[in-house]
Design an enzyme around this catalytic site. Structure first.
Site, PDB file in Angstrom:
ATOM      1  N   GLU A  60      -3.519  10.046   3.440  1.00 58.53           N
ATOM      2  CA  GLU A  60      -2.268   9.980   2.678  1.00 58.53           C
ATOM      3  C   GLU A  60      -1.418  11.232   2.791  1.00 58.53           C
ATOM      4  OE1 GLU A  60      -5.150   8.852   1.642  1.00 58.53           O
ATOM      5  OE2 GLU A  60      -4.711   6.718   1.436  1.00 58.53           O
ATOM      6  N   HIS A 129      -7.882   1.570  -8.881  1.00 62.14           N
ATOM      7  CA  HIS A 129      -6.869   0.638  -8.366  1.00 62.14           C
ATOM      8  C   HIS A 129      -5.962   0.195  -9.506  1.00 62.14           C
ATOM      9  CE1 HIS A 129     -10.198   0.415  -5.471  1.00 62.14           C
ATOM     10  NE2 HIS A 129      -9.284   0.113  -4.557  1.00 62.14           N
TER      11      HIS A 129
END
Ligand code: TPP
Ligand code: MG
Lengths: 328, 327
Positions: A60, A129
């Protein structure tokens, strides 16, 4: 007009911006042939090819860092972070680099970059999540932070974000991707400006401020309490940074009461900033303490359903908070 | 296109200018006229060699704080550098917002870097990606210290560039120290260049005290990148001939005989001797250059001392592009 889902609004926005401006490209994990794990970029790889829709390494910080480099060159990257929970490795690049570039170079270098990230709980995603982490970024001058709550704004705000010359953190309520449907004009060039909040339901008794998925539930709660005679005014903040002070203040000057709802945890959350704003600039207009309904101060959303439900604000909890404030 | 022969006198002149300017900064610090200096003394040869091997005006740069010689070779003026040292108005990299030696020079395709080390490496990969997407055969040079190659940022950038065969040169200026920490506490490999093997790109070791060696290595890596064959890691073995910065005292961690041995191999002195021996440079010419450089630096210091500070209100801008005041 046609009714579409929130994620379809996002997909249309990216499709149109890719077609409009050949400097725009998408980069992220699985965004290529698969179309992203949520399929927000579905079909775009086939339409625009591997130069415009790029499957990145699973890393990322460099999705964002490479995006910054390309933006410095003059391109307009859309970086997809697969889940907002995985944005933390990129924090340094967002906060130290993208956000500070314009200031630190005295305007010589700018970073026209969009970072899209699905956020939020209630989807059985457990700790990693489910997170809402807007408050990390609303604390950072130089960033813009945008969270749409419906397909129309998802499309119009994302198109505006791609054209914005600054770095924009674009947080998407993933629970609403397919759940939230709405009318979006077909054709034309739908742009929703970054900055202004939206009055989504007028009311005289109290003001409720929300964004993203919580805004969806607030509208439902406002409907429920309306049947009981409570007129809640609902403001969809849409852009969290820069903050639309005028919209917040003018609503509270009218109603005298404010409730802020977010699923991010309470302490240091975005609601605290609104509460501080109201205390600074609307103190004499207030008829009640400013209330916050927020996620509890635990590290993140637990997986098992009863615990997840305990964590998440929902329509019933919001309706209860509205009733309590209305009765004050 | 084969690399033209190295412009020896230009390389020498810039090494000399960088060295004298850097020495002047230390004096200004001792005089209490500046608050901070971070030095490039001992690393000039690697830097000017790299700069001259690339196409200035076309290629892109994402440097790090020791790159004074590189920046001068790319067109930063001594005055601009001294304005930065003093935090004065007109300083081009940041309008005096950043500490000195935090480079940025739009007119020379030098992008702005920050203090957190290695953050510039992914930007270089992104510039390389943009060059690839837009066409053209420009290349990107990014520099870094050996200690900072421990950062994930560096590995991610190199991995990305290698995977996508991007036109990027990762130049590591290995001066063996990261503040006080020696290289053997930083990595298990003997040479930083060995790291490249695990990421699938060439890793080249070069004598960073030799401007010509650096010129050749960077020139070859640039040709490779322009041909579309991808990035190269170049490790230049350089020397940090000063403490880490003006806030450091290296006597607690650095053996004195090591410092003495290093000074005996001063890259500027070595290059001067070589040019004299090869009759590229005469003693008289050298004396003239020394005078010229001295004059340029004194004029820059005088002008910077007379220059105003930025108005305090400038600190409020420009947070967003909308705030940028043009003209
Ligand atoms: C992320 C980060 N951590 C720590 C520092 C403090 N720091 C500045 S320079 C430096 C050492 C860097 O060593 P090296 O990469 O070898 O470069 P050199 O200074 O030797 O040229 C450290 C630890 C920093 N600037 N950034
Ligand atoms: Mg070092």
């Amino acid at each position: 007009m046609g009714e579409i889902t929130l994620i379809e609004g996002l997909r249309q926005a990216m499709d149109e911006e890719l077609a409009r401006d050949d400097r725009v490209f998408i980069v992220g994990e699985d965004v290529g042939p698969r179309g992203g794990v949520f399929r927000a970029t579905l079909g775009l790889f086939d339409k625009y090819g591997p130069q415009r829709v790029i499957d990145s390494p699973l890393a990322e910080l460099s999705i964002v860092g490479v995006g910054i480099g390309a933006a410095l060159y003059g391109l307009r990257p859309i970086c997809e972070i697969q889940f907002a929970d995985f944005i933390h490795p990129a924090f340094n690049q967002i906060v130290s680099e993208a956000a500070k570039m314009c200031y630190r170079s005295n305007g010589e270098w700018t970073v026209p970059l969009v970072i899209r990230a699905p956020y939020g709980g209630g989807i059985g995603g457990g700790l990693y999540h489910s997170q809402s982490l807007e408050a990390f970024f609303t604390h950072v001058p130089g960033l813009k932070v945008v969270i749409p709550s419906n397909p129309h704004d998802a499309k119009g705000l994302l198109k505006a974000a791609v054209r914005d010359p600054n770095p924009v953190i674009f947080l998407e309520p993933k629970k609403g991707y397919r759940l939230i449907r709405g009318e979006v004009p077909e054709g034309g060039d739908l742009l929703v400006p970054i900055g202004p909040a939206q009055l989504s339901r007028p009311g005289a008794d109290l003001s409720v401020f929300a964004y993203g998925m919580m805004h969806h539930y607030v509208l439902q709660a406002a409907e429920i309490v309306a049947a009981e005679g409570i007129q809640a005014e609902v403001i969809d903040l849409r852009t969290l940074l820069p903050i639309d002070k005028a919209a917040i203040l003018s609503s509270v000057r009218k109603t005298g009461k404010a409730l802020i709802v977010h699923e991010d945890n309470r302490t240091g959350g975005y609601g605290a900033e609104i509460a501080a704003l109201l205390s600074d600039e609307a103190f004499t207009d207030l008829d009640a303490p400013v209330r916050r309904l927020a996620g509890p101060d635990v590290p993140a959303v637990p997986f098992s359903h009863p615990m997840q439900d305990w964590f998440m604000p929902n329509t019933e909890k919001i309706a209860a908070a509205i009733r309590e404030l209305a009765a004050y | 296109m084969p690399l033209p022969p190295p412009p020896l006198l230009d390389l020498y002149r810039l090494m000399l200018l960088a060295r004298r300017l850097d020495e002047r900064a230390w004096v200004l610090h001792r005089q209490g006229k500046i608050a901070f200096h971070i030095s490039g003394i001992g690393q000039e040869a690697a830097q000017v060699g790299a700069a001259f091997a690339l196409q200035r005006g076309k290629d892109w740069f994402a440097p790090y704080y020791r790159d004074l010689a590189l920046m001068l070779a790319l067109g930063l003026t001594p005055l601009e550098f001294v304005l930065g040292l003093m935090g004065k108005q007109g300083e081009p990299s940041s309008g005096a917002r950043q500490m000195p030696s935090h480079w940025s020079l739009r007119r020379a395709n030098v992008v702005s870097h920050s203090s957190p080390v290695a953050t510039q490496a992914p930007h270089a990969a992104g510039l390389g990606l943009a060059i690839r997407l837009r066409g053209g055969d420009a290349v990107v040079l990014t520099t870094i210290g050996e200690g900072s190659t421990s950062q994930g940022e560096w590995y991610e950038a190199v991995n990305w560039a290698a995977t996508h065969k991007l036109p990027v040169i990762f130049l590591v200026e290995n001066n063996v120290y990261a503040i006080s920490v020696r290289q053997n506490q930083q990595m298990a490999v003997e040479h930083v260049a060995e790291k490249a093997a695990g990421l699938g790109l060439p890793g080249v070791i070069v004598d960073g005290l030799d401007a010509v060696a650096s010129y050749r290595a960077v020139g070859e890596a640039a040709e490779r990148a322009r041909r579309g064959e991808g990035p190269t890691v170049i490790e230049a073995k350089v020397a940090r001939m000063t403490p880490h910065s003006s806030d450091d005292d290296d006597r607690s961690y650095r053996p004195r005989d090591e410092v003495e041995a290093m000074k005996a191999r001063d890259p500027l002195a070595l290059f001067r001797q070589r040019l004299l021996a090869e009759k590229v440079l005469s003693e008289a010419q050298d004396a003239g250059l020394q005078e010229e450089v001295k004059g340029v630096i004194e004029a820059a210091v005088a002008e910077a001392e007379a220059a105003p500070y930025p108005p305090a209100e400038d600190a409020a801008y420009p947070v967003y592009v909308e705030d940028v005041r043009r003209g």
